[in-house]
Design a protein around this motif. Structure first.
Motif, PDB file in Angstrom:
ATOM      1  N   ASN A   1      10.584   7.409   4.290  1.00 42.83           N
ATOM      2  CA  ASN A   1       9.406   8.199   3.952  1.00 42.83           C
ATOM      3  C   ASN A   1       8.603   7.496   2.873  1.00 42.83           C
ATOM      4  O   ASN A   1       9.165   6.996   1.885  1.00 42.83           O
ATOM      5  N   LEU A   2       7.291   7.480   3.072  1.00 46.28           N
ATOM      6  CA  LEU A   2       6.411   6.679   2.232  1.00 46.28           C
ATOM      7  C   LEU A   2       5.264   7.508   1.677  1.00 46.28           C
ATOM      8  O   LEU A   2       4.752   8.411   2.349  1.00 46.28           O
ATOM      9  N   ASP A   3       4.849   7.180   0.450  1.00 41.44           N
ATOM     10  CA  ASP A   3       3.673   7.779  -0.163  1.00 41.44           C
ATOM     11  C   ASP A   3       2.658   6.686  -0.477  1.00 41.44           C
ATOM     12  O   ASP A   3       3.020   5.519  -0.706  1.00 41.44           O
ATOM     13  N   ARG A   4       1.409   7.076  -0.489  1.00 41.34           N
ATOM     14  CA  ARG A   4       0.332   6.138  -0.807  1.00 41.34           C
ATOM     15  C   ARG A   4       0.523   5.537  -2.207  1.00 41.34           C
ATOM     16  O   ARG A   4       0.870   6.235  -3.161  1.00 41.34           O
ATOM     17  N   ASN A   5       0.294   4.246  -2.324  1.00 43.80           N
ATOM     18  CA  ASN A   5       0.230   3.575  -3.619  1.00 43.80           C
ATOM     19  C   ASN A   5      -1.188   3.760  -4.154  1.00 43.80           C
ATOM     20  O   ASN A   5      -2.117   3.080  -3.710  1.00 43.80           O
ATOM     21  N   GLU A   6      -1.353   4.692  -5.082  1.00 43.49           N
ATOM     22  CA  GLU A   6      -2.685   5.036  -5.589  1.00 43.49           C
ATOM     23  C   GLU A   6      -3.321   3.892  -6.366  1.00 43.49           C
ATOM     24  O   GLU A   6      -4.534   3.867  -6.572  1.00 43.49           O
ATOM     25  N   GLN A   7      -2.511   2.951  -6.824  1.00 44.91           N
ATOM     26  CA  GLN A   7      -3.019   1.833  -7.633  1.00 44.91           C
ATOM     27  C   GLN A   7      -2.981   0.514  -6.844  1.00 44.91           C
ATOM     28  O   GLN A   7      -2.835  -0.547  -7.427  1.00 44.91           O
ATOM     29  N   TYR A   8      -3.095   0.609  -5.526  1.00 50.12           N
ATOM     30  CA  TYR A   8      -2.966  -0.612  -4.724  1.00 50.12           C
ATOM     31  C   TYR A   8      -4.045  -1.628  -5.090  1.00 50.12           C
ATOM     32  O   TYR A   8      -5.231  -1.292  -5.185  1.00 50.12           O
ATOM     33  N   TRP A   9      -3.633  -2.853  -5.276  1.00 51.65           N
ATOM     34  CA  TRP A   9      -4.516  -3.910  -5.774  1.00 51.65           C
ATOM     35  C   TRP A   9      -5.629  -4.284  -4.813  1.00 51.65           C
ATOM     36  O   TRP A   9      -6.680  -4.782  -5.230  1.00 51.65           O
TER      37      TRP A   9
ATOM     38  N   LYS B   1      -2.172   9.153   3.141  1.00 50.66           N
ATOM     39  CA  LYS B   1      -1.480   9.660   1.951  1.00 50.66           C
ATOM     40  C   LYS B   1       0.033   9.556   2.126  1.00 50.66           C
ATOM     41  O   LYS B   1       0.761   9.298   1.169  1.00 50.66           O
ATOM     42  N   HIS B   2       0.493   9.762   3.332  1.00 51.68           N
ATOM     43  CA  HIS B   2       1.923   9.684   3.620  1.00 51.68           C
ATOM     44  C   HIS B   2       2.137   8.931   4.939  1.00 51.68           C
ATOM     45  O   HIS B   2       1.260   8.891   5.801  1.00 51.68           O
TER      46      HIS B   2
ATOM     47  N   LEU C   1       2.534  -0.888   9.227  1.00 51.79           N
ATOM     48  CA  LEU C   1       1.836   0.109   8.431  1.00 51.79           C
ATOM     49  C   LEU C   1       0.992  -0.604   7.374  1.00 51.79           C
ATOM     50  O   LEU C   1       1.518  -1.222   6.458  1.00 51.79           O
ATOM     51  N   THR C   2      -0.320  -0.510   7.517  1.00 50.67           N
ATOM     52  CA  THR C   2      -1.236  -1.232   6.639  1.00 50.67           C
ATOM     53  C   THR C   2      -2.129  -0.257   5.885  1.00 50.67           C
ATOM     54  O   THR C   2      -2.187   0.933   6.186  1.00 50.67           O
ATOM     55  N   GLN C   3      -2.868  -0.790   4.922  1.00 52.09           N
ATOM     56  CA  GLN C   3      -3.746   0.050   4.114  1.00 52.09           C
ATOM     57  C   GLN C   3      -4.888   0.639   4.948  1.00 52.09           C
ATOM     58  O   GLN C   3      -5.450   1.676   4.599  1.00 52.09           O
ATOM     59  N   ASP C   4      -5.249  -0.034   6.066  1.00 48.81           N
ATOM     60  CA  ASP C   4      -6.384   0.411   6.882  1.00 48.81           C
ATOM     61  C   ASP C   4      -5.999   1.430   7.930  1.00 48.81           C
ATOM     62  O   ASP C   4      -6.876   2.075   8.535  1.00 48.81           O
ATOM     63  N   LEU C   5      -4.717   1.583   8.197  1.00 49.07           N
ATOM     64  CA  LEU C   5      -4.276   2.542   9.218  1.00 49.07           C
ATOM     65  C   LEU C   5      -4.736   3.948   8.847  1.00 49.07           C
ATOM     66  O   LEU C   5      -4.583   4.376   7.699  1.00 49.07           O
ATOM     67  N   ASP C   6      -5.305   4.650   9.831  1.00 50.88           N
ATOM     68  CA  ASP C   6      -5.919   5.935   9.509  1.00 50.88           C
ATOM     69  C   ASP C   6      -5.747   6.903  10.676  1.00 50.88           C
ATOM     70  O   ASP C   6      -5.377   6.504  11.782  1.00 50.88           O
ATOM     71  N   VAL C   7      -6.008   8.184  10.413  1.00 47.70           N
ATOM     72  CA  VAL C   7      -6.034   9.194  11.467  1.00 47.70           C
ATOM     73  C   VAL C   7      -7.321   9.992  11.344  1.00 47.70           C
ATOM     74  O   VAL C   7      -7.889  10.114  10.268  1.00 47.70           O
ATOM     75  N   ASN C   8      -7.757  10.515  12.473  1.00 47.80           N
ATOM     76  CA  ASN C   8      -8.985  11.294  12.492  1.00 47.80           C
ATOM     77  C   ASN C   8      -8.640  12.730  12.912  1.00 47.80           C
ATOM     78  O   ASN C   8      -8.285  12.937  14.061  1.00 47.80           O
TER      79      ASN C   8
ATOM     80  N   PRO D   1       0.793  -1.224   0.000  1.00 50.71           N
ATOM     81  CA  PRO D   1       0.000   0.000   0.000  1.00 50.71           C
ATOM     82  C   PRO D   1       0.829   1.280   0.000  1.00 50.71           C
ATOM     83  O   PRO D   1       0.297   2.356  -0.263  1.00 50.71           O
ATOM     84  N   PHE D   2       2.140   1.172   0.256  1.00 53.38           N
ATOM     85  CA  PHE D   2       2.992   2.357   0.293  1.00 53.38           C
ATOM     86  C   PHE D   2       4.209   2.200  -0.617  1.00 53.38           C
ATOM     87  O   PHE D   2       4.827   1.140  -0.674  1.00 53.38           O
ATOM     88  N   LYS D   3       4.524   3.299  -1.317  1.00 47.41           N
ATOM     89  CA  LYS D   3       5.730   3.379  -2.131  1.00 47.41           C
ATOM     90  C   LYS D   3       6.817   4.105  -1.344  1.00 47.41           C
ATOM     91  O   LYS D   3       6.519   4.979  -0.535  1.00 47.41           O
ATOM     92  N   VAL D   4       8.065   3.762  -1.619  1.00 46.41           N
ATOM     93  CA  VAL D   4       9.177   4.450  -0.976  1.00 46.41           C
ATOM     94  C   VAL D   4       9.400   5.794  -1.648  1.00 46.41           C
ATOM     95  O   VAL D   4       9.625   5.874  -2.860  1.00 46.41           O
ATOM     96  N   ALA D   5       9.332   6.882  -0.871  1.00 49.21           N
ATOM     97  CA  ALA D   5       9.653   8.223  -1.372  1.00 49.21           C
ATOM     98  C   ALA D   5      11.128   8.519  -1.164  1.00 49.21           C
ATOM     99  O   ALA D   5      11.798   9.048  -2.052  1.00 49.21           O
TER     100      ALA D   5
END
Length: 511
Positions: free
Chosen positions: A197-205, A212-213, A504-511, A184-188
């Motif tokens: 440092n990581l960026d969101r993989n916009e095309q995650y399968w 986003k980061h 760090l998973t695709q579901d991890l989030d902040v509010n 879910p994350f690309k290496v920046a």
């Protein structure tokens, strides 16, 4: 005496933490990562990574940070789940067929198919002897999305070995030094030993990635991690100092997870040492270990005294005779081994006093303290121990033999099965066999385990192997530490896992 000196070590750190907490006003604005428009998280980890190459990094950073993925994963119940392989099959435990999940792309854009997976696995086999020794692959064939693998012998647990982060699948044709995975994350960017440092993989399968980061930072100093968390420069801190837990729990904006891990802290004996290669000497030395003090004092109750490598509720853990700290038993043990204990010194049959070097490392803050406790107890019996702290314990143990004892920590049953640790720690070519253990009877048991399919029979064989390890005292197992994580209350969907593989998973989030 030791307990008092132990707490003295932490008084300045605790005061500093409390001052930092007092300096933070309740009305202070939240960290930038709490802002919804940013959707970013900073995780502060306790072990430095000099590399993020998933095939060689012993810290598994690429998988933990959500950059790369393996063919198979393990869930919270320690059961195998499909990941990049959506199904697999074997009729005999030696010839395996995997269907590579369609519709998956690497971060580079290249399609993930069987030839790409084959190339990645072959790279891992070439770069990492531990992977080669663990997988026992004879040949690999690829056709479209179908991957076929033949092991060099029947190996029923082969699939579970593909959970290991060092088998993660990456694009071997990608240019540059940063891995191109499927997560879910690309290496920046990456600074060795400092931050990833990581960026969101916009095309995650596998669907939406909430953040986003993300930033994956490294600091082996537990008190520095705590202070960074208090200063809100980190949202999640992995393994904060144990003595700070009550302070953290008292903060209504902080959540603390503490659960039994699959990890065991242990004392490794170097079998190349003429004294320590003797079973009777290792047994005598084991009596110098105060496991209760380690668990209740050094670990502040965040751990359980270990009688063996695995948690007691596993079916391959025997009914141990509880190991006790007993100076008199240690003294008698050395005498029975032919050693003299007089004039305040333990001397071997050649009249040479026991003088040992013990290695430890800082990334697990309790290990140097455990080393000091063992040193103090040994001194009571007239055994001199020199403690030496090293930066990278795995590299040092693999490359050097100028040590006698080493405190070490490893996950012993990451897939709920005994074979991983038994193969890694006790087979002659095992990746964790730093003590150079070679017991032919044990090697035979593990070899038989590796070719046994039936789960009940496997547990019986593992039980026999673990019983032999205990009888020979091949290592001293100290404590099963809890896995402790602290995070801010605006962090959502964080899961503290026993396997410690997925952070760090695709579901991890902040509010």
């Amino acid at each position: 005496m030791f307990k008092r000196s132990y707490f003295k070590l932490f008084i300045p750190a605790v005061i500093a933490v409390m001052m930092a907490a007092c300096a933070s006003s309740p009305s202070a604005s939240p960290s930038p990562s709490a802002a919804p428009q940013d959707k970013s998280v900073t995780l502060l980890f306790n072990v430095q990574s000099p590399s993020i190459d998933p095939h060689s990094d012993v810290n598994y950073t690429a998988v933990r940070a959500g950059v790369s993925e393996t063919l198979i994963k393990v869930n919270k119940d320690l059961k195998l789940e499909a990941w990049l392989a959506d199904k697999w099959d074997s009729k005999d435990g030696q010839h395996w067929t995997f269907n590579i999940r369609p519709g998956v792309n690497f971060h580079s854009g290249k399609v993930v198919n069987a030839p790409a997976v084959k190339a990645s696995l072959e790279r891992a086999l070439k770069l990492n002897p531990s992977v080669k020794n663990a997988l026992h692959i004879r040949d690999i064939h690829a056709d479209g999305q179908i991957l076929t693998i033949t092991t060099d012998k029947p190996f029923p647990e082969f699939v579970s070995e593909l959970v290991h982060p060092n088998t993660a699948i990456i694009d071997t044709t990608a240019t540059g030094e940063l891995p191109s995975g499927t997560g879910p994350f690309k290496v920046a960017s990456f600074r060795a030993g400092s931050e990833l440092n990581l960026d969101r993989n916009e095309q995650y399968w596998n669907g939406e990635v909430k953040l986003k980061h993300a930033k994956f930072m490294f600091n082996e100093d537990a008190n520095a991690r705590q202070l960074a968390f208090q200063a809100k420069t980190a949202d999640i801190v992995y393994r904060p100092p144990i003595e700070s837990l009550e302070l953290l729990k008292a903060d209504s904006t902080v959540k603390v997870d503490s659960l039994p891990s699959l990890r065991t802290h242990q004392l490794i004996y170097n079998m190349n040492n003429n004294d320590l290669k003797k079973t009777a000497v290792r047994k005598a030395f084991d009596n110098l270990i105060n496991r209760d003090e380690i668990a209740s004092g050094i670990m502040s109750g965040q751990g359980t005294p270990a009688q063996g490598p695995f948690l007691s509720d596993f079916p391959f853990s025997p009914e141990y005779i509880t190991k006790q700290f007993d100076l008199n038993a240690a003294r008698e043990g050395f005498k029975q081994a032919g050693y003299t204990v007089q004039n305040g010194k333990v001397a071997n049959p050649d009249g040479k006093p026991l003088h040992l070097t013990l290695l430890t490392y800082q990334s697990r803050a309790e290990l140097p303290l455990i080393s000091q406790l063992i040193q103090a107890n040994a001194k009571e019996l007239g055994i001199t121990i020199d403690i030496r702290q090293v930066d990278n314990i795995d590299e040092y143990l693999a490359a050097h033999q100028d040590w006698d004892l080493a405190t070490y920590s490893s996950i012993t049953a990451p897939r709920g099965d005994a074979s991983y640790f038994l193969n890694a720690a006790y087979m002659p070519e095992g990746a964790l066999n730093y003590g150079r253990v070679h017991v032919p009877e044990l090697t035979g048991m593990i070899s038989q385990l590796n070719t046994t399919v039936n789960e009940e029979e496997r547990n019986k064989l593992a039980l026999k192997a673990v019983t032999l390890i205990d009888q020979e005292n091949l290592q001293s197992f100290l404590v099963h530490p809890n896995n402790v994580v602290a995070y801010r209350d605006y962090v959502h969907n964080w899961v503290t896992s026993q396997s410690e593989y997925y952070l760090l998973t695709q579901d991890l989030d902040v509010n």
